[in-house]
Design a protein around this motif. Structure first.
Motif, PDB file in Angstrom:
ATOM      1  N   TYR A  95      61.573  10.347  86.939  1.00 30.76           N
ATOM      2  CA  TYR A  95      62.652  11.171  86.394  1.00 30.76           C
ATOM      3  C   TYR A  95      62.085  12.377  85.644  1.00 30.76           C
ATOM      4  N   ARG A  96      61.053  12.139  84.874  1.00 36.81           N
ATOM      5  CA  ARG A  96      60.449  13.227  84.106  1.00 36.81           C
ATOM      6  C   ARG A  96      59.900  14.316  85.015  1.00 36.81           C
ATOM      7  N   VAL A 141      62.923  16.181  77.502  1.00 31.95           N
ATOM      8  CA  VAL A 141      62.317  15.126  78.324  1.00 31.95           C
ATOM      9  C   VAL A 141      60.811  15.361  78.428  1.00 31.95           C
ATOM     10  N   HIS A 153      53.713  18.321  89.890  1.00 31.08           N
ATOM     11  CA  HIS A 153      54.859  17.433  89.622  1.00 31.08           C
ATOM     12  C   HIS A 153      55.374  16.808  90.912  1.00 31.08           C
ATOM     13  N   GLU A 203      68.463  14.278  90.441  1.00 30.26           N
ATOM     14  CA  GLU A 203      68.484  13.637  89.127  1.00 30.26           C
ATOM     15  C   GLU A 203      69.747  12.792  88.948  1.00 30.26           C
ATOM     16  N   HIS A 225      62.762  16.206  86.389  1.00 27.96           N
ATOM     17  CA  HIS A 225      63.369  17.037  85.353  1.00 27.96           C
ATOM     18  C   HIS A 225      62.506  18.247  85.014  1.00 27.96           C
ATOM     19  N   SER A 226      61.199  18.047  84.948  1.00 26.57           N
ATOM     20  CA  SER A 226      60.306  19.171  84.678  1.00 26.57           C
ATOM     21  C   SER A 226      60.411  20.199  85.795  1.00 26.57           C
ATOM     22  N   LYS A 246      62.902  20.682  87.720  1.00 22.80           N
ATOM     23  CA  LYS A 246      64.201  21.357  87.630  1.00 22.80           C
ATOM     24  C   LYS A 246      64.174  22.442  86.558  1.00 22.80           C
ATOM     25  N   ASP A 300      56.304  19.934  78.205  1.00 23.85           N
ATOM     26  CA  ASP A 300      55.251  19.265  78.976  1.00 23.85           C
ATOM     27  C   ASP A 300      54.769  20.103  80.166  1.00 23.85           C
ATOM     28  N   THR A 301      55.444  21.211  80.454  1.00 24.32           N
ATOM     29  CA  THR A 301      54.942  22.032  81.572  1.00 24.32           C
ATOM     30  C   THR A 301      54.251  23.282  81.033  1.00 24.32           C
TER      31      THR A 301
END
Lengths: 132, 538
Positions: free
Chosen positions: B43-44, A57, B17, B69, B47-48, B50, A10-11
């Motif tokens: 959370y997403r 995720v 983000h 997280e 997480h992204s 991270k 997603d990134t």
């Protein structure tokens, strides 16, 4: 024999990094990119890649669900999970679902290329072969 | 991979983000609707972020985001008041992430959080036995608190935990080997791949565990120098001490066990090696005595050399003392070479010094030093130049715990050789071997190499091979090449080593024992001490 890869993350940043890394190795061609699991399933159907690099995720549909759906369509799909630390349980779940291997972020060029080479070996010998 | 070229992309996307996560936090704090969906999105985003930071190898940021997280998971698992508190702490965390991203933008290669945010995040995670370097985490502390405590990116771990970690790793290595033996030979396919993956992962784990146990030699250099200068002062001598190779890292427990022998050798040099000022001047030396401690790494071994520029050891006197002590006859003493004479100083009670003293004792000590070095799987060599100084050279494996080894079969049992001591292995035709003197065998294929039979050296028989070929290990020991004939070679293994303990630890031929994957025990042979010191006459 160049292999076609579908990158799912997603990134934009991770997709770009993976794309550059795979292309510069000379062995892989980026067939398509997807930003979530739903797109991944659709892209898989349309480009039939040799290999999928799958984040876990993601919005819309996560990587595990996408793995399950892709394998339902094509049981011989080669999917490698690409995950950050803290997702170990999900990685195991994905492997159970049929993913071939995993790569943890921060990924090194060496680790990625080793894993990809490894998972593609049996496929090269199978009737399906490479698409290129 | 050059990660810098991705920096702009990274910064742009990470800001997106971060913004997204900021909005979600606002919704959560204001108690807006759709809490679960918002939490999931939040959370997403974390997480992204991270994953991106990890890919850029920003360890500080990755660590911070990982802690956030984990805290979020913990908060979600509790009641709504716990979640609200958690969200407050996470808001502070997000501000910190933003600040660190600012530092990245300004060129910081890997910024880490210096406020108490990370600590505060972690203080929620109870039952951790790890002390943070700054202070123990508190179990209280409201979400809005911002304690002004700096915290580093490293943590302090009890040595005992690392020992247990090493032991568990060693057990995993053994279990894997036993599992491998109990399974049919892998021939491709999933079981073979799993085995290979497991082996690779365990290898990496082992390497990491070894790595985190390493500490630089420099960590004890100050204490050694202080001890030397302090003693010199008490003896009214002036010395300077130089320590080189302080950056070389060694297993912490090896270093710890090395400390005592080193202290003793230093005392010995200061007490008995370095002469009083007047004596030095008379001998045409500088009035200040000199000690040099040189630490070098040779392959997987560590060499520690201590030199002084003192009076040296008088070989004649040493021989007399050994004869007086009843260790050998005058005739035997006369046959000894220089190295062997110097080694007499490691016999209990043998010393060139008549007067006992409070620090170095009299002769007591050098034997203990030698025993301790042997227990570390190492060797002690002494070189001395009368009137000019003495050098004590110690060499031992960097780590003792798990050894890449070769298993060989002898008449009296299975033995282990450290792989790094073996230069090559060759099958030598038995018919081409000729008997030399002093149990030495010669082979025209390597005319300058002294060969010995393992069984003969251990006193259990002769070369077991009567015809055909026999395997010979060519060993690399201190510059000289020597060969060892063995019954058979069983293969390469990763073995977990254990010290021998008393009284076996005094046996020079063996420097440890290993448990084999079938549960048996094999002794670790020390190539440097096993074979005769001087080459047999050609």
């Amino acid at each position: 024999m160049t292999k076609n890869v579908l990158i799912v993350d997603d990134t934009r940043f991770i997709r770009t990094m993976l794309r550059d890394l795979l292309q510069s190795s000379g062995r892989y061609r980026i067939a398509a990119e997807a930003t979530n699991g739903r797109e991944a399933v659709d892209q898989y159907k349309s480009v039939a890649p040799d290999l999928v690099l799958m984040d876990i995720v993601m919005p819309e549909m996560d990587g595990i669900q996408a793995t399950v759906e892709i394998l339902r369509e094509d049981p011989s799909a080669t999917i490698v999970m690409c995950s950050a630390m803290g997702q170990e349980a999900l990685v195991v779940e994905a492997i159970h679902a049929g993913a071939k291997d995993f790569i943890l972020k921060p990924f090194t060029e060496e680790r990625i290329l080793t894993v990809l080479r490894k998972v593609l070996i049996p496929q090269a010998a199978s009737p399906k072969g490479s698409s290129n | 991979m050059d990660r810098r070229k991705y920096l702009e992309l990274f910064l742009n996307e990470s800001r997106e983000h971060l913004e997204g996560a900021g909005k979600q936090i606002e919704i959560l704090i204001s108690g807006g609707t759709g809490k679960n969906a918002t939490l999931k999105e939040f959370y997403r985003n974390l997480h992204s972020l991270k994953g991106m930071c990890a890919a850029m190898e920003f360890r500080g940021l990755t660590e911070l985001l990982h802690a956030m997280e984990e805290l979020l998971e913990w908060g979600r698992a509790g009641n709504s008041s716990r979640l609200l508190k958690t969200v407050g702490t996470l808001e502070t965390g997000l501000e910190e992430v933003g600040a660190l991203l600012g530092l990245v933008e300004n060129g910081d290669p890997d910024p880490s959080s210096r406020t108490g945010v990370l600590k505060n995040l972690r203080s929620r995670k109870k039952s951790r036995k790890i002390d943070h370097e700054s202070r123990r985490p508190r179990n209280s502390g409201g979400p809005s608190e911002k304690p002004e405590v700096s915290f580093p990116s490293s943590i302090r771990v009890q040595m005992e935990s690392l020992d247990r970690l090493l032991e568990s790793t060693a057990e995993v290595v053994i279990h894997r080997l036993r599992l491998q033996r109990s399974l049919p030979p892998a021939s491709g396919g999933p079981p073979g791949n799993h085995q290979e993956n497991l082996r690779q992962s365990i290898d990496r784990l082992r390497a990491e565990v070894m790595e985190i146990r390493l500490v630089p030699f420099g960590s004890i250099a100050g204490r050694l120098r202080d001890a030397a200068l302090d003693l010199a002062k008490r003896r009214e001598k002036r010395i300077e001490m130089e320590i080189l190779g302080t950056e070389i890292s060694i297993d912490r427990s090896t270093l710890e066990r090395l400390l005592d022998p080193l202290f003793h050798l230093i005392r010995n040099c200061v007490d008995h090696g370095i002469e009083p000022r007047q004596e030095r001047l008379r001998a045409g030396k500088k009035s200040v005595g000199r000690l040099l401690l040189l630490v070098t790494r040779i392959g997987s071994e560590l060499r520690v050399e201590l030199r002084d520029d003192g009076r040296g050891i008088d070989p004649a006197l040493l021989k007399d003392r050994a004869v007086e002590g009843g260790w050998l006859t005058p005739q035997a003493a006369d046959r000894l070479g220089k190295e062997e004479i110097l080694r007499l100083v490691t016999l209990p009670g043998v010393s060139t010094h008549r007067e006992p003293d409070e620090v170095s004792g009299r002769g007591v000590g050098m034997d203990v030093v030698a025993t301790r070095i042997r227990a570390l799987g190492g060797t002690l060599d002494i070189d001395s130049w009368p009137g000019r100084g003495t050098a004590f050279r110690m060499q031992f494996p960097l780590t003792l715990a798990i050894l890449d080894s070769l298993l060989v079969q002898g008449k009296s049992g299975t033995y282990v050789f450290p792989l790094h001591q073996i230069e090559s292995i060759q099958e030598v035709p038995v018919g081409e071997l000729e008997r030399g003197r002093n149990r030495c065998l010669r082979w025209k294929g390597a005319p300058n190499v002294d060969l010995y039979s393992l069984d003969e050296i251990l006193g259990v028989g002769e070369n077991p091979h009567r015809k055909g070929t026999c395997p010979v290990l060519f060993l690399r020991t201190d510059g000289s090449r020597r060969g060892l004939l063995v019954g058979s070679i069983l293969g390469r293994r990763d073995l977990v080593l254990r010290p021998l303990g008393s009284p076996l630890e005094t046996m020079r031929e063996f420097s440890g024992a290993a448990i084999l994957d079938d549960g048996g025990i094999a002794l670790l042979l020390n190539a440097r001490t096993l074979l005769p010191e001087t080459p047999g006459p050609h």
